[in-house]
Every structure is written in C-alpha cells, then in structure tokens.
Motif scaffolding. Sequence first.
Motif, PDB file in Angstrom:
ATOM      1  N   SER A   1      39.063  45.148  49.098  1.00  0.00           N
ATOM      2  CA  SER A   1      39.879  44.856  47.917  1.00  0.00           C
ATOM      3  C   SER A   1      39.461  43.532  47.271  1.00  0.00           C
ATOM      4  O   SER A   1      38.995  42.609  47.947  1.00  0.00           O
ATOM      5  CB  SER A   1      41.358  44.802  48.292  1.00  0.00           C
ATOM      6  N   PHE A   2      39.621  43.462  45.945  1.00  0.00           N
ATOM      7  CA  PHE A   2      39.334  42.236  45.206  1.00  0.00           C
ATOM      8  C   PHE A   2      40.146  42.241  43.914  1.00  0.00           C
ATOM      9  O   PHE A   2      40.624  43.285  43.454  1.00  0.00           O
ATOM     10  CB  PHE A   2      37.836  42.113  44.882  1.00  0.00           C
ATOM     11  N   ASP A   3      40.304  41.067  43.307  1.00  0.00           N
ATOM     12  CA  ASP A   3      40.959  40.940  42.013  1.00  0.00           C
ATOM     13  C   ASP A   3      39.937  41.253  40.918  1.00  0.00           C
ATOM     14  O   ASP A   3      38.764  40.872  41.014  1.00  0.00           O
ATOM     15  CB  ASP A   3      41.504  39.526  41.816  1.00  0.00           C
ATOM     16  N   TYR A   4      40.400  41.941  39.875  1.00  0.00           N
ATOM     17  CA  TYR A   4      39.507  42.368  38.806  1.00  0.00           C
ATOM     18  C   TYR A   4      39.937  41.739  37.489  1.00  0.00           C
ATOM     19  O   TYR A   4      41.111  41.780  37.112  1.00  0.00           O
ATOM     20  CB  TYR A   4      39.527  43.895  38.687  1.00  0.00           C
ATOM     21  N   PHE A   5      38.961  41.118  36.789  1.00  0.00           N
ATOM     22  CA  PHE A   5      39.209  40.498  35.488  1.00  0.00           C
ATOM     23  C   PHE A   5      38.211  41.049  34.478  1.00  0.00           C
ATOM     24  O   PHE A   5      37.035  41.250  34.800  1.00  0.00           O
ATOM     25  CB  PHE A   5      39.063  38.976  35.572  1.00  0.00           C
ATOM     26  N   ARG A   6      38.672  41.256  33.236  1.00  0.00           N
ATOM     27  CA  ARG A   6      37.780  41.766  32.193  1.00  0.00           C
ATOM     28  C   ARG A   6      37.953  40.939  30.927  1.00  0.00           C
ATOM     29  O   ARG A   6      38.603  41.370  29.968  1.00  0.00           O
ATOM     30  CB  ARG A   6      38.037  43.240  31.923  1.00  0.00           C
ATOM     31  N   PRO A   7      37.352  39.751  30.866  1.00  0.00           N
ATOM     32  CA  PRO A   7      37.484  38.892  29.688  1.00  0.00           C
ATOM     33  C   PRO A   7      36.710  39.460  28.506  1.00  0.00           C
ATOM     34  O   PRO A   7      35.789  40.269  28.665  1.00  0.00           O
ATOM     35  CB  PRO A   7      36.870  37.563  30.149  1.00  0.00           C
ATOM     36  N   SER A   8      37.063  39.004  27.303  1.00  0.00           N
ATOM     37  CA  SER A   8      36.399  39.499  26.097  1.00  0.00           C
ATOM     38  C   SER A   8      35.531  38.441  25.420  1.00  0.00           C
ATOM     39  O   SER A   8      34.798  38.751  24.484  1.00  0.00           O
ATOM     40  CB  SER A   8      37.440  40.015  25.095  1.00  0.00           C
ATOM     41  N   THR A   9      35.607  37.185  25.874  1.00  0.00           N
ATOM     42  CA  THR A   9      34.757  36.120  25.334  1.00  0.00           C
ATOM     43  C   THR A   9      34.112  35.363  26.484  1.00  0.00           C
ATOM     44  O   THR A   9      34.594  35.391  27.627  1.00  0.00           O
ATOM     45  CB  THR A   9      35.554  35.125  24.481  1.00  0.00           C
ATOM     46  N   LEU A  10      33.032  34.657  26.184  1.00  0.00           N
ATOM     47  CA  LEU A  10      32.335  33.894  27.214  1.00  0.00           C
ATOM     48  C   LEU A  10      33.195  32.748  27.719  1.00  0.00           C
ATOM     49  O   LEU A  10      33.237  32.473  28.928  1.00  0.00           O
ATOM     50  CB  LEU A  10      31.007  33.365  26.660  1.00  0.00           C
ATOM     51  N   ASP A  11      33.905  32.068  26.831  1.00  0.00           N
ATOM     52  CA  ASP A  11      34.778  30.969  27.259  1.00  0.00           C
ATOM     53  C   ASP A  11      35.851  31.479  28.224  1.00  0.00           C
ATOM     54  O   ASP A  11      36.158  30.826  29.235  1.00  0.00           O
ATOM     55  CB  ASP A  11      35.441  30.310  26.051  1.00  0.00           C
ATOM     56  N   GLU A  12      36.405  32.637  27.902  1.00  0.00           N
ATOM     57  CA  GLU A  12      37.423  33.212  28.783  1.00  0.00           C
ATOM     58  C   GLU A  12      36.817  33.593  30.126  1.00  0.00           C
ATOM     59  O   GLU A  12      37.417  33.360  31.186  1.00  0.00           O
ATOM     60  CB  GLU A  12      38.045  34.446  28.118  1.00  0.00           C
TER      61      GLU A  12
ATOM     62  N   LEU B   1      34.236  32.220  31.603  1.00  0.00           N
ATOM     63  CA  LEU B   1      33.957  30.999  32.357  1.00  0.00           C
ATOM     64  C   LEU B   1      35.229  30.419  32.959  1.00  0.00           C
ATOM     65  O   LEU B   1      35.231  29.941  34.101  1.00  0.00           O
ATOM     66  CB  LEU B   1      33.287  29.968  31.444  1.00  0.00           C
ATOM     67  N   GLU B   2      36.313  30.476  32.202  1.00  0.00           N
ATOM     68  CA  GLU B   2      37.591  29.958  32.706  1.00  0.00           C
ATOM     69  C   GLU B   2      38.071  30.765  33.903  1.00  0.00           C
ATOM     70  O   GLU B   2      38.484  30.211  34.928  1.00  0.00           O
ATOM     71  CB  GLU B   2      38.630  29.990  31.589  1.00  0.00           C
ATOM     72  N   VAL B   3      37.986  32.084  33.775  1.00  0.00           N
ATOM     73  CA  VAL B   3      38.410  32.956  34.874  1.00  0.00           C
ATOM     74  C   VAL B   3      37.512  32.761  36.089  1.00  0.00           C
ATOM     75  O   VAL B   3      37.972  32.642  37.221  1.00  0.00           O
ATOM     76  CB  VAL B   3      38.400  34.431  34.419  1.00  0.00           C
ATOM     77  N   PHE B   4      36.210  32.719  35.845  1.00  0.00           N
ATOM     78  CA  PHE B   4      35.242  32.615  36.930  1.00  0.00           C
ATOM     79  C   PHE B   4      35.402  31.296  37.680  1.00  0.00           C
ATOM     80  O   PHE B   4      35.315  31.252  38.917  1.00  0.00           O
ATOM     81  CB  PHE B   4      33.829  32.745  36.360  1.00  0.00           C
ATOM     82  N   ALA B   5      35.636  30.214  36.943  1.00  0.00           N
ATOM     83  CA  ALA B   5      35.795  28.904  37.571  1.00  0.00           C
ATOM     84  C   ALA B   5      37.022  28.864  38.474  1.00  0.00           C
ATOM     85  O   ALA B   5      37.030  28.174  39.499  1.00  0.00           O
ATOM     86  CB  ALA B   5      35.884  27.821  36.500  1.00  0.00           C
ATOM     87  N   GLY B   6      38.056  29.612  38.097  1.00  0.00           N
ATOM     88  CA  GLY B   6      39.287  29.587  38.889  1.00  0.00           C
ATOM     89  C   GLY B   6      39.370  30.655  39.958  1.00  0.00           C
ATOM     90  O   GLY B   6      40.349  30.706  40.718  1.00  0.00           O
ATOM     91  N   ALA B   7      38.338  31.492  40.040  1.00  0.00           N
ATOM     92  CA  ALA B   7      38.396  32.621  40.967  1.00  0.00           C
ATOM     93  C   ALA B   7      37.855  32.308  42.356  1.00  0.00           C
ATOM     94  O   ALA B   7      37.942  33.147  43.257  1.00  0.00           O
ATOM     95  CB  ALA B   7      37.634  33.807  40.375  1.00  0.00           C
ATOM     96  N   GLY B   8      37.275  31.137  42.537  1.00  0.00           N
ATOM     97  CA  GLY B   8      36.775  30.761  43.859  1.00  0.00           C
ATOM     98  C   GLY B   8      35.294  31.064  44.032  1.00  0.00           C
ATOM     99  O   GLY B   8      34.682  31.791  43.244  1.00  0.00           O
TER     100      GLY B   8
END
Length: 291
Positions: free
Chosen positions: A5-16, A18-25
């Motif tokens: 299992s893992f958390d799934y994120f689907r951002p629509s912009t590069l800034d978003e 990067l923000e998600v990726f930086a906080g995901a560990g």
Amino acid sequence: MIPASFDYFRPSTLDEALEVFAGAGEEAKVLAGGQSLLPLLRLRLAYPTAMVDVGRVAELRGVADRGDHVHIGATTTHDEVVRSPIVREHCPLVALATATVADPAVRHRGTFGGSLAHADPAGDLPAVALALDMVFVVRSSTGDRTIPAADFFLDYLESALQPGEILTGVRVPKLGPGWGFHYEKFHRTAQAWATVGVAAAVRQTNGTVEEVRVGLTNMGPTPVRAAGVEAAARGVEAGRNGSLRQAAEQAAEGTDPPADLHAQPDYRKHLARVLTHRALVSASAHRSPQT
C-alpha cells in the motif's frame, strides 16, 4: 502479485508536484508512464510510501529546439520522441534507439525521462545519454540544477537524483554536420531487454574518423562509455572495415557484464565486440552532409 500500500497523489502543475513530493518523505516515488516502475511494485521490489503521478503536468512534456541543444521533456512518450521532426533532424541517434524500446504499446505509454531516471543499465536510453553527453535538468523546491550524463548513473537502478528532486527534462546537444549514428541491439524478442546494445556516433572528414562516441547497454551495473574503442577508432579510414573491427575489439575493456538466464559475461563481451563493429560501420556509412 499485489503491490504494498502507498499514498497516491496526482498534481496538475509542476509546483504542486514539487510541494507534494517534498512532503511525502524519502521513500516517495514519481510515476510517469509507469512501464518500469509498476513491474517493480507488483514484484514488491520497490516499497514506496507515496506515489506522485506527474502524468497531468503539461510543463514536463514536449520537444523543443533550444539553439545549441534539443530539450526533451521528462514525460514525453517514447512514441512522441520517435515521431518528432526536431529529434529526427538534430539527434537521430535518440530516435533510432528509442524506436527499439520494447514494443508499440510500451512506447505509447512509457516516457523518455522515466526510462532514464529508472537508471536500468539494460535500458536502451542510458547508453545513448552517455554517448551524446546529455545533460539532465532536475528541479526541487529549492530550485533547478543540471547533471551531466556521465555523473547521473551511479549504480544499478540508482541515479544522482536526490530526495525531493524531479527530472524535468533532458538537454541533447546538437552535434552538427559530419556525424553518423547507429544503435545496434541484440535481444531475444521485441519486448525483452537488450542482451547487449551499442550506441555509436562517428564524425569523419574526408573519409577519416575524427571522433567516436560509443555507449554500451547492459555491460555493467551502469551504462558504459567504451573509451578504448573511441581511442582506437580515432584517425582510421572510415571505409576500412578491418580498422573498425580492430577498434571494436576494445569494446569489452573495463566492463563488468551481468550473468543471468539470457547470457553469461563472456558471451556479452563477445556480443559487445561484434555489435560495436556493426554499429561503427553503419554510423560511418550514414552521416549528415559536410558544411
């Protein structure tokens, strides 16, 4: 098998993203086409805590002529790269090698940057990146940085990307007139990884080889630059098959090919010599006009 299992994120912009990726560990992974990553997940050879799907990020896709180089966005599919008039005109070796990746279904889903970031030495594109001295452009929440191809591949499935960094694109230098290119590959089926592959670029003047670049696929834990071949081929007559064959004999020098169900190291070294000779001959015969 079923992935962990893992958390799934689907951002629509590069800034978003990067923000998600930086906080995901540190155990988070970027998902682009998924053709390399998903098999690892199914076999539980990768255990990401989070998946950041960048498939919707338009900024990461496309091919552009930037003067002295061609920029290929990280999520540009293999098929888009192969069909790009810019790629075909200015970096034909990229088009030649990308056209051999897996099969049409994979090429329509798999991405150029994803294949390189995966850092599999059996993949076709890392050896091409070395031969062409590509430059990788990455971004994190602190800004951009560039990584030369020679410094990007660190070990088996390990790249120089740091936690929180996303590969945004690749710069492919334009080599100009007088160069010929070829990608020679031996594999069992169209879908299989290359047993051995050779990316060759040859520049000649008046029939004499002036410069050679050779990248080897699946000849070690990282893609390999065949320095021995490059040195031996410099200065020979391009039309002399025997001279190119002699240069190609240096192909296995300094390599550490793997042993698996498909080939043993000594066989891969033999293939490297044979395929390098073929690639040099073909690259010498097909070159852009002199100016």
